[in-house]
Motif scaffolding. Structure first.
Motif, short mmCIF file in Angstrom:
data_model
loop_
_atom_site.label_atom_id
_atom_site.label_comp_id
_atom_site.label_asym_id
_atom_site.label_seq_id
_atom_site.Cartn_x
_atom_site.Cartn_y
_atom_site.Cartn_z
N GLU A 33 0.74 -1.35 0.09
CA GLU A 33 0.04 -0.48 -0.11
C GLU A 33 0.71 1.11 0.29
O GLU A 33 2.46 1.27 0.36
CB GLU A 33 -0.89 0.29 1.25
N PRO A 34 -0.04 2.04 -0.36
CA PRO A 34 -0.85 2.60 -1.47
C PRO A 34 -1.08 2.40 -2.62
O PRO A 34 -0.34 1.62 -3.26
CB PRO A 34 -1.34 3.61 -1.02
N VAL A 35 -2.51 2.42 -2.66
CA VAL A 35 -2.78 2.25 -4.52
C VAL A 35 -1.81 3.51 -5.31
O VAL A 35 -2.50 4.62 -4.52
CB VAL A 35 -3.77 1.67 -4.52
N PHE A 36 -1.47 3.42 -6.07
CA PHE A 36 -1.21 4.42 -6.89
C PHE A 36 -1.64 4.44 -8.56
O PHE A 36 -2.45 3.27 -8.82
CB PHE A 36 0.09 3.93 -7.64
N HIS A 37 -1.72 5.58 -9.00
CA HIS A 37 -2.65 6.15 -10.52
C HIS A 37 -2.26 6.76 -11.41
O HIS A 37 -0.93 7.29 -11.34
CB HIS A 37 -4.02 6.73 -10.58
N GLY A 38 -2.13 6.25 -12.46
CA GLY A 38 -1.78 6.21 -13.56
C GLY A 38 -2.03 7.80 -14.27
O GLY A 38 -3.33 8.09 -14.16
N SER A 39 -0.70 8.96 -13.97
CA SER A 39 -1.34 10.55 -15.02
C SER A 39 -1.91 10.52 -16.11
O SER A 39 -2.46 9.26 -16.90
CB SER A 39 0.00 10.71 -14.63
N SER A 40 -2.81 11.25 -15.87
CA SER A 40 -4.25 11.17 -17.47
C SER A 40 -3.59 12.51 -18.12
O SER A 40 -2.07 12.97 -17.68
CB SER A 40 -4.99 12.18 -16.53
N SER A 41 -3.41 12.10 -19.04
CA SER A 41 -2.90 13.58 -20.37
C SER A 41 -3.60 14.24 -19.48
O SER A 41 -2.20 15.10 -19.89
CB SER A 41 -3.90 13.10 -21.35
N ALA A 42 -4.90 15.03 -19.30
CA ALA A 42 -4.29 16.24 -18.51
C ALA A 42 -3.15 16.39 -17.42
O ALA A 42 -2.64 17.30 -17.32
CB ALA A 42 -5.53 16.38 -17.92
N ASP A 43 -2.82 15.64 -16.60
CA ASP A 43 -1.84 15.86 -15.79
C ASP A 43 -0.63 15.60 -16.20
O ASP A 43 0.04 16.37 -15.76
CB ASP A 43 -1.92 14.33 -15.02
N VAL A 44 0.03 15.04 -17.20
CA VAL A 44 0.74 15.20 -18.24
C VAL A 44 1.80 16.22 -19.14
O VAL A 44 1.77 17.05 -18.62
CB VAL A 44 1.17 14.62 -19.20
N ALA A 45 -0.10 17.61 -19.16
CA ALA A 45 -0.03 18.66 -19.89
C ALA A 45 0.18 19.86 -19.07
O ALA A 45 1.14 20.84 -19.39
CB ALA A 45 -1.07 18.23 -21.34
N ARG A 46 -0.51 19.39 -18.02
CA ARG A 46 -0.17 20.23 -16.59
C ARG A 46 1.24 20.20 -16.05
O ARG A 46 1.81 21.93 -16.41
CB ARG A 46 -1.28 20.23 -15.55
N THR A 225 4.73 8.02 -23.34
CA THR A 225 4.29 8.82 -24.54
C THR A 225 4.52 9.94 -24.75
O THR A 225 5.10 10.99 -25.39
CB THR A 225 3.82 8.01 -24.76
N GLU A 226 3.00 9.96 -24.23
CA GLU A 226 2.56 11.55 -24.20
C GLU A 226 3.49 12.65 -23.08
O GLU A 226 3.48 13.57 -23.59
CB GLU A 226 1.80 10.98 -22.91
N LEU A 227 4.95 12.01 -22.39
CA LEU A 227 4.85 13.39 -21.60
C LEU A 227 6.73 13.22 -22.63
O LEU A 227 6.33 14.73 -23.13
CB LEU A 227 6.40 12.47 -20.80
N VAL A 228 7.08 12.47 -23.90
CA VAL A 228 8.07 12.85 -24.69
C VAL A 228 7.54 13.20 -25.93
O VAL A 228 8.11 13.84 -26.62
CB VAL A 228 8.98 11.63 -24.89
N ALA A 229 5.78 13.20 -25.85
CA ALA A 229 5.35 14.18 -27.25
C ALA A 229 5.30 15.44 -27.15
O ALA A 229 4.89 15.96 -27.68
CB ALA A 229 4.42 13.16 -27.61
N HIS A 230 5.22 15.30 -25.41
CA HIS A 230 4.55 16.97 -25.28
C HIS A 230 5.86 17.91 -26.57
O HIS A 230 6.92 18.38 -25.82
CB HIS A 230 4.34 17.58 -23.78
N PRO A 231 5.08 19.42 -26.30
CA PRO A 231 5.90 20.01 -26.92
C PRO A 231 6.82 20.83 -25.92
O PRO A 231 8.09 21.75 -26.33
CB PRO A 231 5.57 21.25 -28.09
#
Length: 525
Positions: A33-46, A225-231
Motif C-alpha cells: 500500500e498505498p494504491v497509485f494511479h496513472g497520470s492522465s493526459s491532463a496531468d502530463v500536460a499540466r 509517450t505523452e510526456l516525450v511527445a509534449h512540445p
C-alpha cells in the motif's frame, strides 16, 4: 513523511484517475500500500506547461543559487532517514546496506554538481576579441552554454535512488538550469514519491517557480509517450531496456520539433582474459568475476556478460575455478516479476542455441522472483556467426568465448556492438596484445578498464557511462560524471552585443571570476 499514492505536479498534490497499480515486494510477492494511479493526459500536460513556464526564471538563476538548491535536495533526501531506505527495500528487495550506499551516491552526485556549478567551467565561456583592422574585419564574438529547456526523466528499475527521481539525469538537468518532469518507475512508486516530495520542498524553500519539478506516475507506456511527445519537453533522460529506449526515440523523432533522447540501454560489457594474466592469477580472476556476475543479482548495466580468452592450460584452470565459484552462488531475488521472467526467457533462448553450452549454474532458489547465475561457453567462430549470442540477458548470465589465437580474439572484438565498458585483465607480458585491443575498444565502448571489474561506476569528473549504440542512443554523451550536464546545455554565440547586455559569464569584468578562453588562451582575470 509517508507515501500517499499521489503524484506531484508543481506545488499541487494530485491523486490520479487512470489505471490503479501497486508496488509489489519482489521477495514475498506481497502487494504494498498505498494504491497509485496513472497520470492522465491532463496531468502530463499540466506538468509540462508548468515546466515551460518555470524555464526562463530557473535558467536565469545564478550558479550559486542552483548549487545551494542541489545541496538542499541532498540534505532533504538524507533527512528522510530510515523511512526512505525501508520503503526502497520493500519495493526492490535490495539489501539495506546497498540502498544506504546508493543513497550516499545520490546525495553525493547532487553535491558534486553543486561544486561544478561554482567552478563555472561548464559554461565554456569563450571570448574572441574584435579585429577591426583585419581584412576582412572580425567582429567581437563571445560564446557560452545555456540550458536547453524542460527535461523528461525516466526512473530506472535497477537503481531506485541513484538513477531515479533525484538521480544523475535529474541532478545534471537541474544543474544546467532545466526544469524536470520525472516519470516514476512503476516498480518503486513509493520510494519515488518520498524523494519527489523532498525535491518539491527544496523548490519551495529556494523560492523557485513550482514548475521546476513535477513527478508523474503510471504503470504502462502511455504516460511516458505523452510526456516525450509534449512540445514543452526539450530533451529526455532514460535508463532501461533497448526496446524502451528505441520506442522513446521514435516518439521524439516523430515530433514536429524532434528532440534528443539520451537513452542508456543495452550492454554485455566484454571482459578480455589475456593469457599472461590468466596464467598468473586465473583462479583469483575466476572468483572475482563470479562475485561481479552475481552482484545485485546481475542487475547492473555494467554486468560482465561476455568473457573472451585464448585456449590453453591457463583457460582450463580458469574454467574449473569459475565453475566452482559460480556453483556456490545462491539465487537472489530480482527487482520485479517482469525482470525475472525476462531473465528466464533470455536464459532459455541461449540454451536453445546450437554450439552454446551451459557450463555452470548457481544454486537454485525457492522463493518468488529468484534467479541463479548461468555461465555458457562457445567458440569464437560460432559466436561471430550467430548474433543471438551477442544479446544482453539482464541478470547473472555470461558467455565465455574461447578463441584459438589472438587474431580470433581481435575478430570477435570487431563484431561486437557498442558497449558501456570493456575490461582487460592483463599482465606485463600481455601488453602487446592489449595494445592491439585498445584501439578497437576505443571505438566500441565508453570506458576501458584494466585489471578490475566493470560493476562499479564512480561519480567523478573523468567518468564516462555511455558508449556507441546500443549501449546508448548518443555515443557522445555520458549519464554519470560531471560532463552529464553537457546533454542539457547548448552553445550560444553573442556577436557585437553591447557590453550592458552581455551575460555575466561573458562580461569583460568577469564578475563570476570564471576560467575563460580569451583569444585562444585560458584566463581568469
Amino acid at each position: 513523511m509517508t507515501t500517499t499514492g499521489e503524484m506531484l505536479i508543481g506545488a499541487s498534490t494530485v491523486r490520479g484517475t487512470d489505471e490503479p497499480f501497486h508496488a509489489i515486494n519482489p521477495a514475498t510477492g506481497e502487494t504494498l500500500e498505498p494504491v497509485f494511479h496513472g497520470s492522465s493526459s491532463a496531468d502530463v500536460a499540466r506538468a509540462c506547461e508548468l515546466a515551460e513556464a518555470a524555464f526562463d526564471t530557473f535558467r536565469a538563476t545564478s550558479p550559486e543559487q542552483r548549487a545551494r538548491f542541489l545541496e538542499a535536495i541532498a540534505d532533504r533526501i538524507e533527512a528522510l532517514g530510515d523511512t526512505l531506505i525501508e520503503r526502497a527495500h520493500a519495493e526492490s528487495a535490495l539489501p539495506i546496506a546497498r540502498l544506504q550506499g546508493e543513497r550516499g551516491r545520490t546525495t553525493g552526485q547532487l553535491r558534486v554538481f553543486a561544486t561544478v556549478l561554482r567552478a563555472g567551467r561548464w559554461q565554456a565561456a569563450t571570448l574572441d576579441s574584435a579585429l577591426p583592422e583585419r581584412t576582412p574585419p572580425r567582429p567581437d564574438l563571445r560564446m557560452q552554454k545555456i540550458a536547453i529547456g524542460p527535461v523528461a526523466v525516466f526512473g530506472a528499475s535497477n537503481f531506485p535512488l541513484a538513477f531515479s527521481v533525484a538521480g544523475g539525469d535529474t541532478a545534471s538537468a537541474l544543474a544546467a538550469g532545466c526544469p524536470v518532469v520525472a516519470k516514476a518507475h512503476p516498480a518503486h512508486p513509493g520510494t519515488s514519491e518520498l524523494v519527489g516530495r523532498a525535491i518539491r520542498k527544496a523548490v519551495a524553500d529556494a523560492g523557485l517557480p513550482e514548475g521546476v519539478f513535477s513527478l508523474l506516475t503510471g504503470a504502462g507506456h502511455t504516460v511516458g509517450t505523452e510526456l516525450v511527445a509534449h512540445p514543452a519537453i526539450q530533451a529526455v533522460g532514460f535508463t532501461g531496456s533497448r526496446s524502451g529506449g528505441l520506442a522513446l526515440m521514435q516518439v521524439a523523432s516523430n515530433r514536429a520539433q524532434p528532440i534528443p533522447v539520451y537513452a542508456e540501454m543495452s550492454s554485455i560489457n566484454p571482459v578480455f582474459l589475456l593469457p599472461e594474466a590468466l596464467a598468473a592469477r586465473g583462479e583469483a580472476i575466476a572468483r572475482d568475476l563470479a562475485d561481479s556476475l552475481v552482484l545485485g543479482v546481475g542487475q547492473f548495466c555494467t554486468n560482465p556478460g561476455l568473457l573472451l580468452a585464448l585456449e590453453g592450460p591457463a583457460l582450463d584452470t580458469f574454467r574449473a575455478a569459475a565453475r566452482a565459484a559460480v556453483t556456490t552462488k545462491p539465487a537472489g531475488t530480482m527487482l520485479t516479476p517482469g525482470i525475472q521472467h525476462a531473465f528466464e526467457q533470455g536464459i532459455g533462448k541461449l540454451s536453445d542455441i546450437d554450439g552454446l553450452a551451459r557450463t555452470a549454474s548457481g544454486r537454485a532458489g525457492t522463493g518468488p522472483n529468484q534467479a541463479c547465475a548461468a555461465v555458457f561457453e562457445t567458440t569464437a567462430q560460432r559466436f561471430i556467426a550467430d548474433p543471438r549470442m551477442h544479446a544482453e540477458v539482464f541478470g547473472p548470465s555470461t558467455v565465455l568465448v574461447a578463441c584459438r589465437d589472438a587474431e580470433e580474439m581481435l575478430a570477435v572484438t570487431r563484431e561486437l556492438e557498442g558497449q558501456l565498458t570493456a575490461t582487460v585483465q592483463a599482465d606485463h607480458g600481455d601488453y602487446a596484445l592489449a595494445a592491439q585491443l585498445l584501439p578497437l575498444l576505443e571505438c566500441k565502448v565508453g570506458r576501458v578498464l584494466f585489471n578490475g571489474y566493470p560493476t562499479g561506476v564512480e561519480v567523478s569528473y573523468a567518468m564516462v557511462h555511455g558508449g556507441p549504440f546500443p549501449a546508448t542512443s548518443d555515443t557522445r554523451s555520458t549519464s554519470v560524471g560531471t560532463t552529464a550536464m553537457d546533454r542539457f546545455l547548448r552553445p550560444v554565440c553573442y556577436q557585437n552585443v553591447p557590453a550592458e547586455l552581455l551575460p555575466a559569464a561573458l562580461q569583460d569584468e568577469n564578475p563570476l571570476y570564471l576560467w575563460r578562453l580569451k583569444d585562444g588562451k585560458p584566463a581568469q582575470a
